[in-house]
Scaffold this motif. Structure first.
Motif, PDB file in Angstrom:
ATOM      1  N   THR A  76       0.832  -1.207   0.000  1.00 53.45           N
ATOM      2  CA  THR A  76       0.000   0.000   0.000  1.00 53.45           C
ATOM      3  C   THR A  76       0.869   1.261   0.000  1.00 53.45           C
ATOM      4  O   THR A  76       0.579   2.234  -0.714  1.00 53.45           O
ATOM      5  N   ALA A  77       1.935   1.254   0.795  1.00 51.57           N
ATOM      6  CA  ALA A  77       2.831   2.417   0.836  1.00 51.57           C
ATOM      7  C   ALA A  77       3.513   2.630  -0.509  1.00 51.57           C
ATOM      8  O   ALA A  77       3.705   3.772  -0.949  1.00 51.57           O
ATOM      9  N   LEU A  78       3.875   1.545  -1.192  1.00 53.01           N
ATOM     10  CA  LEU A  78       4.500   1.686  -2.514  1.00 53.01           C
ATOM     11  C   LEU A  78       3.524   2.302  -3.506  1.00 53.01           C
ATOM     12  O   LEU A  78       3.886   3.183  -4.299  1.00 53.01           O
ATOM     13  N   LEU A  79       2.278   1.875  -3.471  1.00 57.38           N
ATOM     14  CA  LEU A  79       1.261   2.456  -4.352  1.00 57.38           C
ATOM     15  C   LEU A  79       1.065   3.938  -4.047  1.00 57.38           C
ATOM     16  O   LEU A  79       0.980   4.771  -4.965  1.00 57.38           O
ATOM     17  N   ASN A  80       0.977   4.284  -2.761  1.00 56.72           N
ATOM     18  CA  ASN A  80       0.800   5.692  -2.389  1.00 56.72           C
ATOM     19  C   ASN A  80       1.996   6.540  -2.792  1.00 56.72           C
ATOM     20  O   ASN A  80       1.846   7.708  -3.176  1.00 56.72           O
ATOM     21  N   SER A  81       3.201   5.979  -2.708  1.00 51.61           N
ATOM     22  CA  SER A  81       4.395   6.755  -3.058  1.00 51.61           C
ATOM     23  C   SER A  81       4.437   7.070  -4.544  1.00 51.61           C
ATOM     24  O   SER A  81       4.963   8.114  -4.950  1.00 51.61           O
ATOM     25  N   TYR A  82       3.912   6.162  -5.371  1.00 52.43           N
ATOM     26  CA  TYR A  82       3.836   6.441  -6.809  1.00 52.43           C
ATOM     27  C   TYR A  82       2.685   7.384  -7.148  1.00 52.43           C
ATOM     28  O   TYR A  82       2.726   8.074  -8.170  1.00 52.43           O
ATOM     29  N   ASN A  83       1.672   7.434  -6.293  1.00 52.13           N
ATOM     30  CA  ASN A  83       0.484   8.229  -6.585  1.00 52.13           C
ATOM     31  C   ASN A  83       0.620   9.681  -6.150  1.00 52.13           C
ATOM     32  O   ASN A  83      -0.040  10.556  -6.710  1.00 52.13           O
ATOM     33  N   SER A  84       1.461   9.965  -5.132  1.00 51.06           N
ATOM     34  CA  SER A  84       1.579  11.327  -4.601  1.00 51.06           C
ATOM     35  C   SER A  84       3.028  11.631  -4.278  1.00 51.06           C
ATOM     36  O   SER A  84       3.673  10.875  -3.535  1.00 51.06           O
ATOM     37  N   VAL A  85       3.528  12.744  -4.806  1.00 54.56           N
ATOM     38  CA  VAL A  85       4.906  13.133  -4.540  1.00 54.56           C
ATOM     39  C   VAL A  85       5.083  13.597  -3.096  1.00 54.56           C
ATOM     40  O   VAL A  85       6.212  13.634  -2.591  1.00 54.56           O
ATOM     41  N   GLN A  86       3.992  13.930  -2.409  1.00 54.75           N
ATOM     42  CA  GLN A  86       4.069  14.384  -1.020  1.00 54.75           C
ATOM     43  C   GLN A  86       3.940  13.245  -0.009  1.00 54.75           C
ATOM     44  O   GLN A  86       3.937  13.500   1.195  1.00 54.75           O
ATOM     45  N   PHE A  87       3.832  12.012  -0.484  1.00 58.01           N
ATOM     46  CA  PHE A  87       3.759  10.885   0.450  1.00 58.01           C
ATOM     47  C   PHE A  87       5.083  10.780   1.212  1.00 58.01           C
ATOM     48  O   PHE A  87       6.150  11.025   0.650  1.00 58.01           O
ATOM     49  N   PRO A  88       5.049  10.437   2.517  1.00 59.24           N
ATOM     50  CA  PRO A  88       6.284  10.463   3.321  1.00 59.24           C
ATOM     51  C   PRO A  88       7.403   9.564   2.807  1.00 59.24           C
ATOM     52  O   PRO A  88       8.573   9.830   3.070  1.00 59.24           O
ATOM     53  N   TYR A  89       7.065   8.497   2.079  1.00 60.09           N
ATOM     54  CA  TYR A  89       8.074   7.565   1.587  1.00 60.09           C
ATOM     55  C   TYR A  89       8.225   7.700   0.074  1.00 60.09           C
ATOM     56  O   TYR A  89       7.240   7.799  -0.659  1.00 60.09           O
ATOM     57  N   HIS A  90       9.488   7.701  -0.392  1.00 58.99           N
ATOM     58  CA  HIS A  90       9.787   7.583  -1.816  1.00 58.99           C
ATOM     59  C   HIS A  90       9.692   6.101  -2.192  1.00 58.99           C
ATOM     60  O   HIS A  90       9.903   5.225  -1.351  1.00 58.99           O
ATOM     61  N   PRO A  91       9.352   5.765  -3.451  1.00 62.57           N
ATOM     62  CA  PRO A  91       9.257   4.346  -3.821  1.00 62.57           C
ATOM     63  C   PRO A  91      10.491   3.524  -3.443  1.00 62.57           C
ATOM     64  O   PRO A  91      10.372   2.404  -2.933  1.00 62.57           O
ATOM     65  N   LEU A  92      11.672   4.061  -3.681  1.00 61.65           N
ATOM     66  CA  LEU A  92      12.887   3.326  -3.326  1.00 61.65           C
ATOM     67  C   LEU A  92      13.001   3.154  -1.815  1.00 61.65           C
ATOM     68  O   LEU A  92      13.489   2.132  -1.319  1.00 61.65           O
ATOM     69  N   SER A  93      12.537   4.155  -1.057  1.00 57.02           N
ATOM     70  CA  SER A  93      12.591   4.070   0.399  1.00 57.02           C
ATOM     71  C   SER A  93      11.653   2.984   0.915  1.00 57.02           C
ATOM     72  O   SER A  93      11.977   2.280   1.870  1.00 57.02           O
ATOM     73  N   VAL A  94      10.492   2.836   0.292  1.00 54.62           N
ATOM     74  CA  VAL A  94       9.565   1.776   0.698  1.00 54.62           C
ATOM     75  C   VAL A  94      10.227   0.409   0.520  1.00 54.62           C
ATOM     76  O   VAL A  94      10.177  -0.451   1.415  1.00 54.62           O
ATOM     77  N   ILE A  95      10.850   0.196  -0.625  1.00 50.25           N
ATOM     78  CA  ILE A  95      11.484  -1.098  -0.904  1.00 50.25           C
ATOM     79  C   ILE A  95      12.642  -1.338   0.064  1.00 50.25           C
ATOM     80  O   ILE A  95      12.826  -2.457   0.563  1.00 50.25           O
ATOM     81  N   GLN A  96      13.420  -0.304   0.355  1.00 52.81           N
ATOM     82  CA  GLN A  96      14.542  -0.456   1.280  1.00 52.81           C
ATOM     83  C   GLN A  96      14.058  -0.816   2.685  1.00 52.81           C
ATOM     84  O   GLN A  96      14.579  -1.748   3.316  1.00 52.81           O
ATOM     85  N   HIS A  97      13.070  -0.092   3.206  1.00 54.36           N
ATOM     86  CA  HIS A  97      12.559  -0.371   4.549  1.00 54.36           C
ATOM     87  C   HIS A  97      11.928  -1.760   4.611  1.00 54.36           C
ATOM     88  O   HIS A  97      12.029  -2.449   5.637  1.00 54.36           O
ATOM     89  N   MET A  98      11.290  -2.166   3.536  1.00 54.78           N
ATOM     90  CA  MET A  98      10.689  -3.498   3.488  1.00 54.78           C
ATOM     91  C   MET A  98      11.774  -4.571   3.633  1.00 54.78           C
ATOM     92  O   MET A  98      11.638  -5.507   4.425  1.00 54.78           O
ATOM     93  N   ASN A  99      12.853  -4.443   2.898  1.00 51.98           N
ATOM     94  CA  ASN A  99      13.914  -5.443   2.939  1.00 51.98           C
ATOM     95  C   ASN A  99      14.670  -5.414   4.264  1.00 51.98           C
ATOM     96  O   ASN A  99      15.056  -6.462   4.791  1.00 51.98           O
TER      97      ASN A  99
END
Length: 317
Positions: A259-282
């Motif tokens: 869900t956070a990855l989807l939100n990061s692609y949908n809004s530039v103001q989302f707290p997480y960048h797409p790469l940051s979501v993947i990093q925190h997940m791993n």
């Protein structure tokens, strides 16, 4: 030595032998972006680029750079290279080399400077490196990119002569009447710039299916989040199936992380960048169950808007 000490000693020898038998490997990963404005940096106009070839070169014993590995970015712009053992990557450089036909049509005519790998994780004989975002550029900047103009100095500046104090100043000429310019057209609205955060329930509603623009519900979790996620969740589970997980920390992490990855692609103001979501997940998957729960809770707070941001979805037409 009693029987319990012998048992512990035997178990220690088994574990030590198992650890020594582990064959080490090194993973290097990164992302390539299309630098649409050709400004040499990642901005809100840029997007991950598919079909771009990336090569990593390292110095040999004579100091000559030789290619150690190559990979082509997937449709999320990610690339990954795996090496056996624990090679010394100091002095290595990863760089965009070429693109396939899909990349050439969009943003594959030129690459930016190379980047060196950075170590982010090491345990036993496993090393993980990341490459700071690489860029590939189109032949010309896009028309919507901001343009900056700077005044050019006169080649031979001349200081005006000071009139004698005894002579009067000439009268100031009246300025000509300037024509009135038509009003500027209104700026177009980009929903991507709006602050928005939507829950996993909203992302799964049929009327909002059109907002799955960058990633597809049928994509495999391992393709999106990488090798570590594939080992944990299996190679067959899709993002849509992962969004339905609940009642267990790792399932909750996958649901809120997707869900956070989807939100990061949908809004530039989302707290997480797409790469940051993947990093925190791993990072969470490589840690303890407490770290998994902590990361899932942070994703959940961001997806709920932290009480300040609402979901800006409108039903699809």
């Amino acid at each position: 030595m009693d029987w319990s000490q012998k048992l512990y000693f035997t178990a220690f020898l088994i574990v030590a032998a198992a650890i020594r038998g582990i064959h080490g490997y090194t993973m290097v990963s990164g992302t390539v972006f299309c630098d649409q404005c050709k400004d040499g940096q990642i901005s809100l106009f840029d997007y991950p680029l598919n079909g771009i070839n990336v090569a990593m070169a390292c110095p040999d014993n004579n100091g000559q750079m030789t290619t150690w590995g190559e990979d082509t970015t997937n449709w999320l712009g990610n690339f990954a290279m795996k090496f056996d053992g624990n090679p010394d990557l100091s002095g290595c450089v990863a760089q965009v080399t070429s693109s396939n036909e899909q990349g050439k049509r969009g943003c594959g005519t030129g690459g930016g400077p190379g980047k060196s790998p950075r170590l982010i994780f090491r345990m036993f004989d496993m090393n993980m490196y990341t490459i700071d975002p690489l860029i590939s550029q189109p032949s010309d900047p896009m028309s919507f990119c901001p343009k900056f103009s700077y005044p050019q100095p006169h080649p031979n500046p001349v200081s005006p002569a000071t009139p004698p104090s005894t002579l009067p100043y000439p009268p100031t000429p009246s300025l000509p009447h300037l024509p009135s310019w038509p009003p500027l057209p209104p700026m177009p609205h980009f929903p991507y710039l709006d602050a928005s955060a939507c829950s996993h329930q909203s992302w799964m509603m049929p009327e909002y299916r059109c907002y799955w623009k960058v990633i597809n519900p049928d994509l495999k979790v391992g393709v999106v989040f990488g090798l570590i996620a594939a080992r944990k969740y299996g190679s067959d589970i899709t993002l849509w199936e992962g969004m339905q997980g609940r009642g267990e920390p790792y399932k909750t992490l996958l649901r809120e992380g997707t869900t956070a990855l989807l939100n990061s692609y949908n809004s530039v103001q989302f707290p997480y960048h797409p790469l940051s979501v993947i990093q925190h997940m791993n990072w969470a998957l490589m840690g303890s169950t407490q770290q998994v729960m902590h990361t899932a809770l942070n994703f959940l707070r961001a997806n709920s808007g932290n009480g300040r941001t609402t979901c800006k979805f409108n039903p699809c037409k």
